[in-house]
Design a protein around this motif. Structure first.
Motif, PDB file in Angstrom:
ATOM      1  N   LYS A 206       0.849  -1.196   0.000  1.00 18.25           N
ATOM      2  CA  LYS A 206       0.000   0.000   0.000  1.00 18.25           C
ATOM      3  C   LYS A 206       0.885   1.246   0.000  1.00 18.25           C
ATOM      4  CE  LYS A 206      -4.076  -1.924   0.350  1.00 18.25           C
ATOM      5  NZ  LYS A 206      -3.848  -2.945  -0.640  1.00 18.25           N
ATOM      6  N   ASN A 240      -7.407  -8.554   2.207  1.00 18.18           N
ATOM      7  CA  ASN A 240      -8.606  -7.749   2.468  1.00 18.18           C
ATOM      8  C   ASN A 240      -8.517  -6.963   3.777  1.00 18.18           C
ATOM      9  OD1 ASN A 240     -10.686  -8.206   0.249  1.00 18.18           O
ATOM     10  ND2 ASN A 240      -9.843 -10.240   0.609  1.00 18.18           N
ATOM     11  N   ALA A 243      -6.486  -3.961   2.913  1.00 18.66           N
ATOM     12  CA  ALA A 243      -7.267  -2.961   2.162  1.00 18.66           C
ATOM     13  C   ALA A 243      -8.173  -2.175   3.111  1.00 18.66           C
ATOM     14  CB  ALA A 243      -8.102  -3.657   1.084  1.00 18.66           C
ATOM     15  N   PHE A 244      -8.727  -2.866   4.111  1.00 21.74           N
ATOM     16  CA  PHE A 244      -9.589  -2.199   5.105  1.00 21.74           C
ATOM     17  C   PHE A 244      -8.780  -1.139   5.885  1.00 21.74           C
ATOM     18  CE2 PHE A 244     -10.742  -2.447   9.719  1.00 21.74           C
ATOM     19  CZ  PHE A 244     -11.889  -1.673   9.662  1.00 21.74           C
ATOM     20  N   ASN A 246      -6.047   0.363   5.014  1.00 24.06           N
ATOM     21  CA  ASN A 246      -5.686   1.452   4.097  1.00 24.06           C
ATOM     22  C   ASN A 246      -6.853   2.438   3.949  1.00 24.06           C
ATOM     23  OD1 ASN A 246      -3.837   2.634   2.116  1.00 24.06           O
ATOM     24  ND2 ASN A 246      -5.374   2.013   0.616  1.00 24.06           N
ATOM     25  N   ASP A 247      -8.065   1.907   3.834  1.00 20.79           N
ATOM     26  CA  ASP A 247      -9.249   2.771   3.733  1.00 20.79           C
ATOM     27  C   ASP A 247      -9.434   3.584   5.022  1.00 20.79           C
ATOM     28  OD1 ASP A 247     -11.625   3.218   1.851  1.00 20.79           O
ATOM     29  OD2 ASP A 247     -12.606   2.918   3.791  1.00 20.79           O
ATOM     30  N   CYS A 248      -9.221   2.953   6.187  1.00 18.19           N
ATOM     31  CA  CYS A 248      -9.332   3.677   7.479  1.00 18.19           C
ATOM     32  C   CYS A 248      -8.337   4.849   7.500  1.00 18.19           C
ATOM     33  CB  CYS A 248      -9.002   2.762   8.650  1.00 18.19           C
ATOM     34  SG  CYS A 248     -10.136   1.406   8.907  1.00 18.19           S
ATOM     35  N   ILE A 250      -6.970   6.475   4.923  1.00 16.00           N
ATOM     36  CA  ILE A 250      -7.373   7.525   3.961  1.00 16.00           C
ATOM     37  C   ILE A 250      -8.502   8.374   4.562  1.00 16.00           C
ATOM     38  CG2 ILE A 250      -8.509   7.887   1.715  1.00 16.00           C
ATOM     39  CD1 ILE A 250      -6.879   5.421   0.734  1.00 16.00           C
ATOM     40  N   LYS A 251      -9.473   7.724   5.195  1.00  8.11           N
ATOM     41  CA  LYS A 251     -10.611   8.461   5.775  1.00  8.11           C
ATOM     42  C   LYS A 251     -10.155   9.353   6.930  1.00  8.11           C
ATOM     43  CE  LYS A 251     -14.325   6.300   3.759  1.00  8.11           C
ATOM     44  NZ  LYS A 251     -14.321   4.834   3.707  1.00  8.11           N
ATOM     45  N   GLN A 267     -15.975   4.667   9.740  1.00  7.25           N
ATOM     46  CA  GLN A 267     -16.510   4.976   8.408  1.00  7.25           C
ATOM     47  C   GLN A 267     -16.079   3.939   7.356  1.00  7.25           C
ATOM     48  OE1 GLN A 267     -15.954   9.098   7.443  1.00  7.25           O
ATOM     49  NE2 GLN A 267     -16.751   9.768   9.418  1.00  7.25           N
ATOM     50  N   SER A 268     -15.297   2.971   7.774  1.00  7.52           N
ATOM     51  CA  SER A 268     -14.868   1.915   6.836  1.00  7.52           C
ATOM     52  C   SER A 268     -15.471   0.557   7.181  1.00  7.52           C
ATOM     53  CB  SER A 268     -13.335   1.798   6.841  1.00  7.52           C
ATOM     54  OG  SER A 268     -12.743   3.041   6.536  1.00  7.52           O
ATOM     55  N   LEU A 271     -17.132  -1.890   4.669  1.00  6.64           N
ATOM     56  CA  LEU A 271     -16.340  -2.781   3.788  1.00  6.64           C
ATOM     57  C   LEU A 271     -16.326  -4.202   4.356  1.00  6.64           C
ATOM     58  CD1 LEU A 271     -13.202  -0.566   3.069  1.00  6.64           C
ATOM     59  CD2 LEU A 271     -15.156  -0.990   1.567  1.00  6.64           C
TER      60      LEU A 271
END
Ligand code: PXL
Length: 283
Positions: A206, A240, A243-244, A246-248, A250-251, A267-268, A271
Motif C-alpha cells: 500500500k 482484504n 485494504a480495510f 488502508n481505507d481507514c 485515507i478516511k 466509516q470503513s 467494507l
C-alpha cells in the motif's frame, strides 16, 4: 452460515481507538460473536498520552476463565493482543491450555513495540515471555519492530530491512504462520505473510502515509482473524484486512489533527459487512 464465536484477550484502553474498542466493532461487522477478556483497564493507550492510568486485571483473569470453563463455553478462535505484564502473559498461556480445542484457531498479535521502540513500560523480559507464548499460536502477526525483537535483531533498524523473507522463516520456528505488518520500502508499506506448510509468501503493498497511526495494527489483526475464522484463506484475509486498514487511514487523513491518537475506522466498517456477505455467498 453457522455463526462463529471468538474471544479476544487484550487491554481495554477506554479512550484511544485501539485494542478491545477496535476489535469489537470489527469482529461484529464480520458477522462474528466477540467475547472479551480484558487484561487491564487503562484510561488511554500508552502512545504519546501522558499520565495514563493502568489497572492490571491479574486477579480477575483466572476467575473469569474458571467461570467460563464451568459453563463449558467454547471458542472457534482465541485472539490475543496487547497484554501488559509478564504475570498476565502467564495467565493467557494457561487460558490457551484450557480453552484450545482441536478446531480452535489461536492467533496472537504480539503487541509490544512500534516504530523501533517498545511501548511505554515494556521491555526485554516482556518480549521473552511473549516469544514463548507465540509457540502456542497457529498464526502470529508482529509488526516489523516486533518481528525484529522476536528475531533478536535491533528494532531501531526497522526501516532498513532487506531480508524480510529470512525474518519470516526465522519466526516460523515459533509459529507456522507468520504475518509481518508495516514493512517499509521507499514509497510503500507492506504486509508480508509466510506459511511454512507450503513455503508460500503473500504480499499486500500500500502507499505510505506520513506519521504514526495508532491502532492500525489492532484493526488489521481484528479484521484478519474475523475474516479467517469465517473461512477466508490466510492470503485473502491478509489482502482484504490490509485494504480495510488502508481505507481507514485515507478516511482519517481529512481530520488528522483531531484523530492523531487513532483511526476513523467507523466509516470503513461497511467494507467488512460487504466482505462478510461475499464470504456467505461463496459458501
Ligand atoms: O495499539 C496497540 C496498543 C494496545 N494497547 C495499548 C497500547 C498500544 C499502543 O500504544 O498502548 C495499551
Amino acid at each position: 452460515m453457522k455463526q462463529k464465536r471468538l474471544v479476544t484477550i487484550q487491554d481495554l484502553s477506554c479512550f484511544g481507538k485501539c485494542s478491545i474498542t477496535a476489535a469489537l466493532p470489527v469482529i461484529s461487522a464480520l458477522g462474528t460473536e466477540a467475547v472479551v477478556l480484558p487484561t487491564a483497564v487503562l484510561s488511554t493507550h500508552t502512545g504519546e498520552f501522558l499520565n495514563y492510568t493502568f489497572h492490571p486485571l491479574e486477579n480477575e483473569f483466572d476467575r473469569i476463565s474458571a467461570h467460563w470453563a464451568s459453563l463449558k463455553i467454547e471458542f472457534d478462535a482465541i485472539y490475543v493482543g496487547y497484554i501488559g505484564s509478564v504475570t498476565l502473559i502467564n495467565a493467557v498461556s494457561r487460558f490457551i491450555d484450557r480453552f484450545k480445542k482441536e478446531n480452535t484457531v489461536v492467533f496472537i498479535d504480539p503487541a509490544m513495540a512500534d516504530n523501533g521502540k517498545f511501548y511505554s513500560g515494556l521491555g526485554k523480559d516482556y518480549a521473552n515471555a511473549l516469544s514463548s507464548l507465540c509457540t502456542k499460536a497457529d498464526i502470529i502477526s508482529p509488526n516489523i519492530t516486533e518481528a525484529m525483537i522476536l528475531s533478536g535483531l535491533n528494532p531501531e533498524d526497522y526501516k532498513n530491512v532487506t531480508d524480510i523473507k529470512e525474518i519470516c522463516k526465522k519466526l516460523s520456528s515459533l509459529c507456522d504462520n507468520v504475518i509481518i505488518t508495516g514493512v517499509h520500502k521507499k514509497d510503500t508499506i507492506s504486509t508480508i505473510a509466510y506459511q511454512k506448510s507450503t513455503s508460500s509468501f503473500t504480499q499486500a503493498e500500500k502507499p505510505i502515509y506520513d506519521g504514526v497511526f495508532y491502532g492500525a495494527g489492532d484493526l488489521f489483526a481484528s479484521a484478519f482473524i474475523g475474516m479467517y475464522v469465517n473461512g477466508a484463506s490466510l492470503s485473502d484475509a491478509v489482502t482484504n484486512a490490509s485494504a480495510f486498514v488502508n481505507d481507514c487511514i485515507i478516511k482519517t487523513l481529512d481530520e488528522r489533527e483531531k484523530y492523531w491518537y487513532g483511526l476513523k475506522f467507523e466509516q470503513s466498517l461497511h467494507l467488512l459487512c460487504d466482505y462478510y456477505q461475499k464470504l456467505r455467498c461463496d459458501k
